[in-house]
Design an enzyme around this catalytic site. Structure first.
Site, PDB file in Angstrom:
ATOM      1  N   ASN A   1      -3.327   2.855   3.814  1.00 37.74           N
ATOM      2  CA  ASN A   1      -3.747   3.854   2.706  1.00 37.74           C
ATOM      3  C   ASN A   1      -5.180   4.402   3.180  1.00 37.74           C
ATOM      4  O   ASN A   1      -5.703   4.118   4.206  1.00 37.74           O
ATOM      5  CB  ASN A   1      -3.793   3.238   1.279  1.00 37.74           C
ATOM      6  CG  ASN A   1      -3.159   4.338   0.667  1.00 37.74           C
ATOM      7  OD1 ASN A   1      -4.202   5.206  -0.056  1.00 37.74           O
ATOM      8  ND2 ASN A   1      -2.139   4.864   0.219  1.00 37.74           N
ATOM      9  N   ARG A   2      -5.997   4.846   2.003  1.00 42.47           N
ATOM     10  CA  ARG A   2      -7.215   5.785   2.498  1.00 42.47           C
ATOM     11  C   ARG A   2      -8.550   5.013   2.221  1.00 42.47           C
ATOM     12  O   ARG A   2      -8.629   4.090   1.265  1.00 42.47           O
ATOM     13  CB  ARG A   2      -6.913   6.692   1.506  1.00 42.47           C
ATOM     14  CG  ARG A   2      -5.756   7.882   1.708  1.00 42.47           C
ATOM     15  CD  ARG A   2      -5.906   9.032   0.652  1.00 42.47           C
ATOM     16  NE  ARG A   2      -4.736   9.719   0.985  1.00 42.47           N
ATOM     17  CZ  ARG A   2      -3.308   9.728   0.860  1.00 42.47           C
ATOM     18  NH1 ARG A   2      -3.159   8.552   0.274  1.00 42.47           N
ATOM     19  NH2 ARG A   2      -2.590  10.677   1.039  1.00 42.47           N
TER      20      ARG A   2
ATOM     21  N   HIS B   1      -4.446   5.333   6.811  1.00 40.90           N
ATOM     22  CA  HIS B   1      -3.303   4.426   7.659  1.00 40.90           C
ATOM     23  C   HIS B   1      -3.789   4.085   8.950  1.00 40.90           C
ATOM     24  O   HIS B   1      -3.240   3.919   9.931  1.00 40.90           O
ATOM     25  CB  HIS B   1      -2.026   5.113   7.573  1.00 40.90           C
ATOM     26  CG  HIS B   1      -1.169   5.170   6.562  1.00 40.90           C
ATOM     27  ND1 HIS B   1      -1.310   4.240   5.269  1.00 40.90           N
ATOM     28  CD2 HIS B   1      -0.148   5.927   5.981  1.00 40.90           C
ATOM     29  CE1 HIS B   1      -0.496   4.575   4.185  1.00 40.90           C
ATOM     30  NE2 HIS B   1       0.141   5.545   4.581  1.00 40.90           N
TER      31      HIS B   1
ATOM     32  N   HIS C   1       5.524   0.214   6.160  1.00 42.52           N
ATOM     33  CA  HIS C   1       5.723   1.584   5.744  1.00 42.52           C
ATOM     34  C   HIS C   1       7.040   2.047   5.594  1.00 42.52           C
ATOM     35  O   HIS C   1       7.616   3.183   5.713  1.00 42.52           O
ATOM     36  CB  HIS C   1       4.909   2.586   6.282  1.00 42.52           C
ATOM     37  CG  HIS C   1       4.343   3.755   5.504  1.00 42.52           C
ATOM     38  ND1 HIS C   1       5.136   4.740   4.760  1.00 42.52           N
ATOM     39  CD2 HIS C   1       3.135   4.296   5.012  1.00 42.52           C
ATOM     40  CE1 HIS C   1       4.654   5.705   4.098  1.00 42.52           C
ATOM     41  NE2 HIS C   1       3.254   5.268   4.392  1.00 42.52           N
TER      42      HIS C   1
ATOM     43  N   TYR D   1      10.562   3.478   4.366  1.00 45.54           N
ATOM     44  CA  TYR D   1      11.022   4.423   3.505  1.00 45.54           C
ATOM     45  C   TYR D   1      12.330   3.976   3.071  1.00 45.54           C
ATOM     46  O   TYR D   1      13.334   4.137   4.022  1.00 45.54           O
ATOM     47  CB  TYR D   1      11.201   5.976   4.024  1.00 45.54           C
ATOM     48  CG  TYR D   1       9.772   6.665   4.244  1.00 45.54           C
ATOM     49  CD1 TYR D   1       8.766   6.174   5.054  1.00 45.54           C
ATOM     50  CD2 TYR D   1       9.457   7.862   3.652  1.00 45.54           C
ATOM     51  CE1 TYR D   1       7.737   6.980   5.144  1.00 45.54           C
ATOM     52  CE2 TYR D   1       8.386   8.528   3.614  1.00 45.54           C
ATOM     53  CZ  TYR D   1       7.421   8.283   4.601  1.00 45.54           C
ATOM     54  OH  TYR D   1       6.249   8.769   4.895  1.00 45.54           O
TER      55      TYR D   1
ATOM     56  N   ASP E   1       2.287   8.700  -5.892  1.00 45.25           N
ATOM     57  CA  ASP E   1       1.516   8.285  -4.833  1.00 45.25           C
ATOM     58  C   ASP E   1       0.363   7.647  -5.116  1.00 45.25           C
ATOM     59  O   ASP E   1      -0.695   7.673  -5.037  1.00 45.25           O
ATOM     60  CB  ASP E   1       1.187   9.526  -4.027  1.00 45.25           C
ATOM     61  CG  ASP E   1       0.873   9.145  -2.583  1.00 45.25           C
ATOM     62  OD1 ASP E   1       0.882   7.969  -2.197  1.00 45.25           O
ATOM     63  OD2 ASP E   1       0.739  10.248  -1.880  1.00 45.25           O
TER      64      ASP E   1
ATOM     65  N   GLN F   1       1.604   0.143  -3.255  1.00 40.78           N
ATOM     66  CA  GLN F   1       1.559   1.595  -3.363  1.00 40.78           C
ATOM     67  C   GLN F   1       2.803   2.067  -3.515  1.00 40.78           C
ATOM     68  O   GLN F   1       3.643   1.848  -2.583  1.00 40.78           O
ATOM     69  CB  GLN F   1       0.845   2.275  -2.147  1.00 40.78           C
ATOM     70  CG  GLN F   1       0.620   3.676  -1.989  1.00 40.78           C
ATOM     71  CD  GLN F   1      -0.618   4.265  -2.533  1.00 40.78           C
ATOM     72  OE1 GLN F   1      -1.398   3.578  -2.986  1.00 40.78           O
ATOM     73  NE2 GLN F   1      -0.735   5.500  -2.823  1.00 40.78           N
TER      74      GLN F   1
ATOM     75  N   GLU G   1       4.714  -0.125  -0.651  1.00 37.61           N
ATOM     76  CA  GLU G   1       3.779  -0.666   0.206  1.00 37.61           C
ATOM     77  C   GLU G   1       2.756  -1.794  -0.187  1.00 37.61           C
ATOM     78  O   GLU G   1       1.895  -1.475  -1.128  1.00 37.61           O
ATOM     79  CB  GLU G   1       2.908   0.606   1.047  1.00 37.61           C
ATOM     80  CG  GLU G   1       3.511   1.516   1.489  1.00 37.61           C
ATOM     81  CD  GLU G   1       2.817   3.037   1.561  1.00 37.61           C
ATOM     82  OE1 GLU G   1       1.912   2.982   2.315  1.00 37.61           O
ATOM     83  OE2 GLU G   1       3.366   3.890   0.728  1.00 37.61           O
TER      84      GLU G   1
END
Ligand code: BGC
Length: 397
Positions: free
Chosen positions: A124-125, A150, A223, A225, A295, A333, A361
């Site tokens: 993440n950020r 990431h 990650h 999906y 998100d 997340q 996540e």
């Protein structure tokens, strides 16, 4: 058998609701008339030959783990990523619930580059790609508007890891992230071990470990999906989701946490009861506008001990596949596939249409290096980063 703390009354509630057919989905029922039927035929694993290549002087391959129930996971060492995850649906049909590509070339070249991957050094950020540690400022590669996402331009997802298959059901992957890679301090030796078990329930365990030779920050996650009705089989809006989270971390317009931790009660982020993912996703809520849907990081309610705690459950509305997520991490997340656009060709001729998969996540909170009040992500030399997450798969008829 995984070791778990089971003091959550809402787990029982989840089971009852989902099993009796009078679930939260009927009153909060979303929503999407474009839902398609779950695949009637069994999914198959990708052709391992299409994963044999070489990148940066290292061979890529596809590794298959199986358990005694015939569940299987295919993992490539490119990004240490889950390519396929086959578990039985309510009719016993093996169903591939992990979105992915059918060849290594697509993983390398298609625009969506995080399918199934281990992301790091920081999942993440990090705001504006900057943080300070021991009085020194570090500048990271930015790759998501003003922020670093990431791990930066490549991140761990776009490197070839060294892989060792320990037995039929265990794969160990290692990666050395060099000092200053993408701006991060310290040589970080990372190890990720995937174990597919099947004793009491089909489960995929991910053990993460890392050591460093200089103080640094680390936040590794997976990650994948997921679409529990089968990858590429239509909307996830009718999946029933539940979080063991009373609070979440609201974000600004660039999806960086504001630093506040707020209650989910009375908001579309309240998933304390099983609720259809799509029931409120388009409601007029500023946070949902910022994320273009979900998100966001959910702050997991503290468990009894330092071990695995139940973070989330999800039920595939058509397949009956029921996933539990257990983790040692403080956050998760929830990304609802808002940026999926149908432009990536998936396995079996499917496409990654809008909101046809979700990611859960497990992680420390985004931007923790800049938020002293969040649990720390600093790793010191001589200490070991060690965390685990387990996904279990059963069915509800
Ligand atoms: C992020 C999303 C991002 C996605 C990329 C998620 O973890 O929070 O904003 O688009 O990863 O696949």
């Amino acid at each position: 058998m995984i070791k778990v703390s089971t003091n959550y009354s809402w787990i029982a509630a989840a089971c009852l609701l989902a099993a009796c057919g009078n679930s939260a989905s009927s009153d909060k029922s979303a929503v999407d008339s474009t839902a398609t039927k779950a695949p009637a035929t069994a999914s198959v694993l990708p052709d391992a030959n299409l994963f044999k290549d070489s990148l940066d002087g290292k061979p890529t391959a596809l590794y298959i783990l199986r358990n005694k129930n015939n569940a299987a996971v295919a993992i490539t060492n490119y990004g240490a990523r889950v390519v396929s995850l086959l578990v039985p649906d309510k009719n016993g049909v093996m169903t591939d619930i992990a979105v992915g590509y059918d060849s290594i070339g697509k993983y390398i070249h298609q625009p969506e580059s995080y399918f199934g991957a281990i992301v790091g050094r920081y999942g993440n950020r990090i705001a504006k790609g900057r943080f300070s540690l021991n009085g020194k400022e570090y500048k990271l590669a930015t790759n998501n508007g003003p922020n670093s996402l990431h791990g930066g331009l490549k991140g761990f997802a776009a490197h070839v890891w060294d892989a060792k298959q320990l037995n039929d059901s265990t794969l160990e992957l290692t990666y050395l992230s060099k000092d200053q890679e993408e701006g991060y301090p310290g040589n970080l030796q990372a190890k990720v071990t995937y174990t597919l078990s099947g004793d009491t329930v089909n489960s995929l365990k991910i053990d993460y470990e890392a050591t460093t030779d200089k103080p640094t920050v680390v936040n590794l996650t997976n990650h994948t999906y997921f679409n529990l009705n089968g990858q590429g089989s239509g909307t996830i809006n009718n999946h029933l989701l539940q979080f063991n989270a009373d609070r979440y971390t609201p974000v600004d317009s660039t999806l960086i946490p504001t630093g506040k931790i707020e209650p989910v009660a009375g908001t579309p982020f309240d998933f304390r009861q099983p609720t259809a993912i799509g029931a409120r996703v388009d409601s007029p809520n500023q946070q949902l506008k910022f994320g273009k849907g979900y998100d966001h990081n959910f702050v997991l309610n503290a468990g009894k001990g330092a071990g695995l705690n139940l973070a989330a459950t999800v039920l595939g509305d058509q397949s009956g596949i029921f996933m539990e997520v257990w983790t040692m991490e403080p956050g998760i997340q929830f990304y609802g596939g808002n940026f999926m656009s149908g432009s990536n060709p998936l396995k079996g001729g499917k496409r990654d249409d809008h909101r046809t998969a979700f990611c859960l996540e497990t992680q420390h909170y985004p931007d923790s290096p800049n938020e002293p009040s969040f649990p720390s992500t600093v790793l010191q030399p001589g200490k070991q980063y060690k965390t685990s997450t387990v996904y279990t798969f059963s069915v509800k008829k």
